[in-house]
Design an enzyme around this catalytic site. Sequence first.
Site, PDB file in Angstrom:
ATOM      1  N   PRO A  96      22.546  22.199 -44.012  1.00 48.52           N
ATOM      2  CG  PRO A  96      24.387  22.498 -42.605  1.00 48.52           C
ATOM      3  CD  PRO A  96      23.377  23.234 -43.400  1.00 48.52           C
ATOM      4  CD  GLU A 123      27.136  28.403 -35.848  1.00 51.88           C
ATOM      5  OE1 GLU A 123      26.898  27.204 -35.649  1.00 51.88           O
ATOM      6  OE2 GLU A 123      28.180  28.818 -36.381  1.00 51.88           O
ATOM      7  NE  ARG A 161      25.160  17.910 -66.112  1.00 51.15           N
ATOM      8  CZ  ARG A 161      24.768  16.669 -66.395  1.00 51.15           C
ATOM      9  NH1 ARG A 161      23.747  16.128 -65.752  1.00 51.15           N
ATOM     10  NH2 ARG A 161      25.392  15.963 -67.309  1.00 51.15           N
ATOM     11  CG  ASP A 176      24.973  12.432 -66.801  1.00 50.32           C
ATOM     12  OD1 ASP A 176      25.979  12.335 -67.494  1.00 50.32           O
ATOM     13  OD2 ASP A 176      24.269  13.444 -66.725  1.00 50.32           O
TER      14      ASP A 176
HETATM   15 CL1  6GU Z   1      22.947  23.347 -48.095  1.00 49.32          CL
HETATM   16  N1  6GU Z   1      24.592  24.523 -46.416  1.00 49.32           N
HETATM   17  C1  6GU Z   1      25.658  24.538 -45.620  1.00 49.32           C
HETATM   18  N2  6GU Z   1      25.956  25.656 -44.951  1.00 49.32           N
HETATM   19  N3  6GU Z   1      26.437  23.494 -45.445  1.00 49.32           N
HETATM   20  C2  6GU Z   1      26.132  22.403 -46.130  1.00 49.32           C
HETATM   21  C3  6GU Z   1      25.035  22.309 -46.978  1.00 49.32           C
HETATM   22  C4  6GU Z   1      24.267  23.415 -47.095  1.00 49.32           C
HETATM   23  N4  6GU Z   1      24.975  21.079 -47.504  1.00 49.32           N
HETATM   24  C5  6GU Z   1      26.014  20.439 -46.996  1.00 49.32           C
HETATM   25  N5  6GU Z   1      26.701  21.223 -46.167  1.00 49.32           N
END
Ligand code: 6GU
Length: 239
Positions: A96, A123, A161, A176
Amino acid sequence: MTPLRIDILTTFPEVFSADPPAFLGASIPARARRAGLVEWRAFNLRDHTRDKHQKTDDRPFGGGPGMVMTCQPVWEAVHAVEAIDPRPATRILLTPQGRPLRQGLVEELAIKPRLLLIAGHYEGIDERVVERLKPQEVSIGDYVLSGGEAAALVLMDAVIRLLPGALGHEGSASEDSFSMLPGESIRLLDCPHYTKPREWMGMAVPGVLLSGDHGEIARWRLDQRRARTRERRPDLLNP
Ligand code: 6GU
């Protein structure tokens, strides 16, 4: 053409199984795989541990909740898997904290010969192995998943895709949402689509689509894309 090769490092390799068909065993990714456009293999990080309990994580230094993935299994798995094929792999860590995955990045990845996806869990991963491996860090959006696996599936679907021959109709990908239209400098949302019947629950299909005037139809669709983007995603208008 030699297929795009995607290797995935994960503690949940079954997520990527193509038979029995899970997510990637259905629809376009499955067809692309059968057509030899892509091949993928998931490797269990546990197979690269050195202790008898096959531990891939430990408690964080400094305290706090959750677990942190240890350096050694990730480091060794990356090198063992990369050695299977001489082509250099584009290393990607799903996290994230990464660069947001947008269509432009998907397009960049779809022209690489080989991707190595690392799906973190808990984590996250000990920062030192990230520093040494220097993967591109990629996030699929501003929300937290329990692991990188679902993000890796999303990235794979989006990339696969775009491989030439993956879609039945070659024009489909270039029209798209988020695709760059010829003569446009921004990425627009898609226009609305309609099919039979011509009238449903008292609602008619927009007349222009039945006109047979292809120039007029193209203009209407572009107007719709612009109007929708302005209304729903004004952020896309100022990239
Ligand atoms: Cl790539 N991993 C995790 N654990 N949570 C996320 C993410 C990735 N992308 C958005 N949330």
